[in-house]
Scaffold this motif. Structure first.
Motif, short mmCIF file in Angstrom:
data_model
loop_
_atom_site.label_atom_id
_atom_site.label_comp_id
_atom_site.label_asym_id
_atom_site.label_seq_id
_atom_site.Cartn_x
_atom_site.Cartn_y
_atom_site.Cartn_z
N UNK A 178 0.83 -1.20 0.00
CA UNK A 178 0.00 0.00 0.00
C UNK A 178 0.87 1.26 0.00
N UNK A 179 1.88 1.26 -0.89
CA UNK A 179 2.86 2.34 -1.07
C UNK A 179 3.89 2.41 0.04
N UNK A 180 3.74 1.63 1.10
CA UNK A 180 4.73 1.63 2.17
C UNK A 180 6.05 1.01 1.73
N UNK A 181 6.02 0.25 0.65
CA UNK A 181 7.28 -0.35 0.18
C UNK A 181 8.28 0.70 -0.29
N UNK A 182 7.79 1.92 -0.58
CA UNK A 182 8.68 2.99 -1.01
C UNK A 182 9.17 3.84 0.16
N UNK A 183 8.75 3.47 1.38
CA UNK A 183 9.13 4.24 2.54
C UNK A 183 10.52 3.82 3.05
N UNK A 184 10.98 4.49 4.06
CA UNK A 184 12.33 4.28 4.59
C UNK A 184 12.28 3.26 5.72
N UNK A 185 13.04 2.14 5.54
CA UNK A 185 13.15 1.10 6.56
C UNK A 185 14.62 0.72 6.67
N UNK A 186 15.17 0.82 7.86
CA UNK A 186 16.59 0.54 8.06
C UNK A 186 16.78 -0.66 8.99
N UNK A 187 17.92 -1.30 8.86
CA UNK A 187 18.32 -2.35 9.79
C UNK A 187 18.09 -3.76 9.32
N UNK A 306 14.19 23.44 -1.02
CA UNK A 306 14.56 22.05 -0.81
C UNK A 306 13.54 21.15 -1.49
N UNK A 307 14.03 20.34 -2.41
CA UNK A 307 13.17 19.40 -3.13
C UNK A 307 13.14 18.07 -2.40
N UNK A 308 11.94 17.54 -2.18
CA UNK A 308 11.82 16.18 -1.65
C UNK A 308 10.90 15.39 -2.58
N UNK A 309 11.25 14.14 -2.78
CA UNK A 309 10.47 13.27 -3.66
C UNK A 309 10.64 11.83 -3.21
N UNK A 310 9.72 10.98 -3.63
CA UNK A 310 9.77 9.57 -3.28
C UNK A 310 10.99 8.91 -3.89
N UNK A 311 11.37 7.79 -3.29
CA UNK A 311 12.45 6.99 -3.85
C UNK A 311 12.02 6.41 -5.19
N UNK A 312 12.89 6.53 -6.19
CA UNK A 312 12.63 6.00 -7.54
C UNK A 312 13.87 5.25 -8.01
N UNK A 318 15.18 13.25 -7.49
CA UNK A 318 16.21 13.75 -6.58
C UNK A 318 17.57 13.74 -7.27
N UNK A 319 17.88 12.68 -8.01
CA UNK A 319 19.17 12.58 -8.67
C UNK A 319 19.35 13.68 -9.71
N UNK A 320 18.36 13.92 -10.52
CA UNK A 320 18.47 14.95 -11.54
C UNK A 320 18.53 16.35 -10.93
N UNK A 321 17.81 16.56 -9.85
CA UNK A 321 17.84 17.86 -9.19
C UNK A 321 19.21 18.13 -8.59
N UNK A 322 19.79 17.13 -7.94
CA UNK A 322 21.14 17.29 -7.41
C UNK A 322 22.16 17.50 -8.52
#
Length: 596
Positions: A178-187, A306-312, A318-322
């Motif tokens: 449910x779109x959570x797979x694109x969220x941040x999970x560490x460890x 500051x640009x923020x966008x989902x992980x792609x 983000x990569x093109x903006x940087x």
């Protein structure tokens, strides 16, 4: 009648009468004994004051001294003191003369150095700078110890777009959906000890400001088909050739970025976008920014976006903006709070950012309210906002009405609406929340839940930031660029003293000067120059994207801007140290919390 004689060392007194011979002899005998006694007294004086021997015997008579010799003794002592002073004056004069001669000799020796010798000195200084860098490299290798024996390997090809804590495949395996797979999970993924190689045919980016509008095609993972098939505003503003991507403001969706930003300024009540600074706007959070064209245009007006966008995985915004030299980082409104303090940004911008603001009972709008400063602006551009639009589905109308009602409960004032764009202004008064209609459904966060600087905490369903001492409306804050230098009252809000802050500022000013002087011989190592010439200064636009891994008060950022270097700085504040990220954001900079 006898005639008296003067006393002294001139001999016995002689009487003129022969009748008194016996008496005279007796007196002569007595006076002789007295003379002998006096002679012995004079001998004692001669031992005490040897230089008196230089005076004639009649010195006291010549100058009319008293008969008892006391005045004569005082003169001897006074003469001794005079000679002592004269000796000391001669000694001091000799020392001064020697010092003058020594300084004169050193001066003539210094100016006698030939041009060739000075050239050797300058050349030696340059070699010392180069040697310093080599020594630091050697120290780094020695510090590795046994690890030096094991060379780091290159990562496999599939790691070319690897971002730690963002792994869609692993997240799906852990039942995140449910779109959570694109969220941040560490460890849950192993640490990678390998070097990620740059893309094939990677080229050094073009220097700013040209690099803002032109980038090398090989440096980013995106195809021409992805660019042309996207419906994003900024993606449609790109032109491709064989090697480069050019960004232009022309677009069939708007008259252009310049006209769009001008429209927003007028909706706020300003003449044009150059007046954003006067309205208290300096920092902007651009949600789902495309490729940063909105921020790129505003940068010329000293606005920091500051640009923020989902992980792609591919075609990363983000990569093109940087790559364009603009601030950007991965961030999403999915399940966690953004890693920014409460009350951080002057404006939040969402132009077709793809967020369903009516989902999860408006919790995403609550997060927008948390990071928005009092009196700040929320700009939303979407087909869902156009109530007069012909092409509107039932879902669009439902979302538009929900956002309007929810914004009112957040104490936002709708300033204006033009076609697909709406501008809201957050309240500047805290008492607005207590004066809302009963049963609004939105409560104020308790003290324990109102964390000023959350680090990827779950999203909260309560209004935060209202208890902060930093609740200062943007129109009451010092305008940029004076905002970068906080005054004593503003520093007190962060528990800092002016002296500590000033010492940090002076330290980083000196550091920036030293950094640039050390960069010069490395950049121009093959630069031909005559002996004695200094290395040319490193260009102001040589660096663009700077990451400060331990930003403290943001002093490095401030020193670079004051030195007119064409850079932006991502100020990283480690989570295991003092948290000065709210101070950095209040200075008009951008930053983020991070656990290294």
């Amino acid at each position: 009648m006898s005639r008296p004689l003067h006393r002294g060392a001139s001999g016995p007194r002689i009487s003129a009468s022969s009748n008194d011979l016996c008496d005279s002899q007796m007196k002569d005998k007595t006076e002789k004994e007295e003379l002998d006694r006096r002679g012995s007294d004079h001998s004692c004086l001669f031992l005490k004051f040897p230089f008196r021997l230089l005076l004639p015997d009649n010195y006291t008579l010549k100058y009319g001294m008293a008969e008892n010799d006391f005045a004569s003794d005082s003169l001897v002592i006074g003469t001794q003191r005079s000679r002592h002073r004269l000796t000391m004056l001669l000694l001091k004069f000799s020392l001064i003369l020697i010092a003058i001669l020594a300084l004169t000799g050193s001066f003539w020796w210094a100016i006698s150095i030939s041009t060739t010798s000075r050239g050797h000195i300058f050349h030696g200084y340059r070699r010392l700078q180069e040697q310093l860098v080599l020594d630091l490299w050697d120290i780094g290798e020695l510090s590795l110890g046994s690890l030096k024996l094991k060379e780091l390997e290159f990562c496999p090809q599939e790691f070319e777009n690897h971002v730690p804590c963002f792994n869609v495949t692993a997240n799906l395996a852990l039942s995140h959906s449910d779109s959570n797979e694109f969220d941040r999970f560490c460890g849950h993924e192993p640490r990678q000890n390998c070097l990620i190689v740059p893309p094939l045919n990677y080229k050094i980016p073009i220097r700013w400001p040209t690099g803002r509008d032109v980038i090398w095609f090989a440096n980013v993972k995106i195809t021409a088909q992805e660019v042309m098939s996207s419906g994003s505003l900024t993606k449609r503003m790109m032109m491709l050739d064989e090697e480069q991507i050019s960004f232009r403001s022309a677009s069939f969706m708007f008259d252009g970025i310049e006209d769009y930003s001008h429209q927003i300024a007028e909706m706020i009540g300003l003449r044009n976008e150059s007046n954003f600074i006067r309205a208290g706007v300096r920092t902007i959070l651009d949600i789902g920014c495309g490729y940063g064209s909105f921020g790129a245009h505003l940068f010329s007006n000293e606005l920091l976006t500051m640009c923020i966008a989902n992980y792609e995985v591919l075609g990363s915004q983000v990569q093109l903006t940087l790559e364009r030299g603009l601030p950007a980082m991965i961030g999403s409104f999915i399940s966690k709070q953004l890693p920014y303090p409460s009350l951080s940004f002057d404006m939040l911008h969402c132009a077709r950012c793809g967020i369903d603001w009516d989902q999860k009972d408006g919790i995403y709008l609550i997060e927008v309210d948390r990071v928005l400063k009092p009196g700040g602006y929320f700009v939303w551009t979407s087909p869902d906002t156009n109530f007069q639009g012909v092409i509107r589905t039932k879902e669009h109308k439902k979302m538009g009405k929900f956002v309007h009602d929810f914004a009112e409960n957040l104490c936002w004032e709708m300033l204006s609406q033009q076609e697909e764009t709406i501008v809201w202004k957050k309240t500047s008064k805290r008492n607005c929340y207590s004066s809302r209609k009963p049963g609004s459904g939105l409560s104020i966060c308790s003290k324990s839940n109102d964390v000023e600087s959350p680090y990827y905490r779950p999203l909260q369903a309560c209004i935060g930031g209202t208890r902060s001492r930093r609740w200062i409306p943007i129109e009451e804050r010092t305008a940029w660029p004076s905002r970068a230098n906080l005054n004593k009252r503003e520093l007190a809000l962060h528990g800092l003293h002016l002296e500590e802050y000033a010492d940090d500022t002076d330290h980083w000013k000196a550091a920036v000067r030293n950094y640039w002087s050390l960069l010069s011989p490395l950049i121009f190592s093959d630069h031909p120059k005559r002996p004695g010439d200094e290395d040319p200064s490193a260009p102001y636009n040589m660096l663009r994207n700077v990451l400060d891994m331990n930003a403290n008060f943001g002093g490095f950022n401030s020193a670079l801007l004051e030195a007119k270097k064409s850079v932006w700085v991502m100020n990283v504040v480690p989570t295991n140290g003092p948290n000065y990220l709210p101070l950095i954001m209040d200075r008009g900079f951008v930053g983020v919390l991070h656990n290294w």
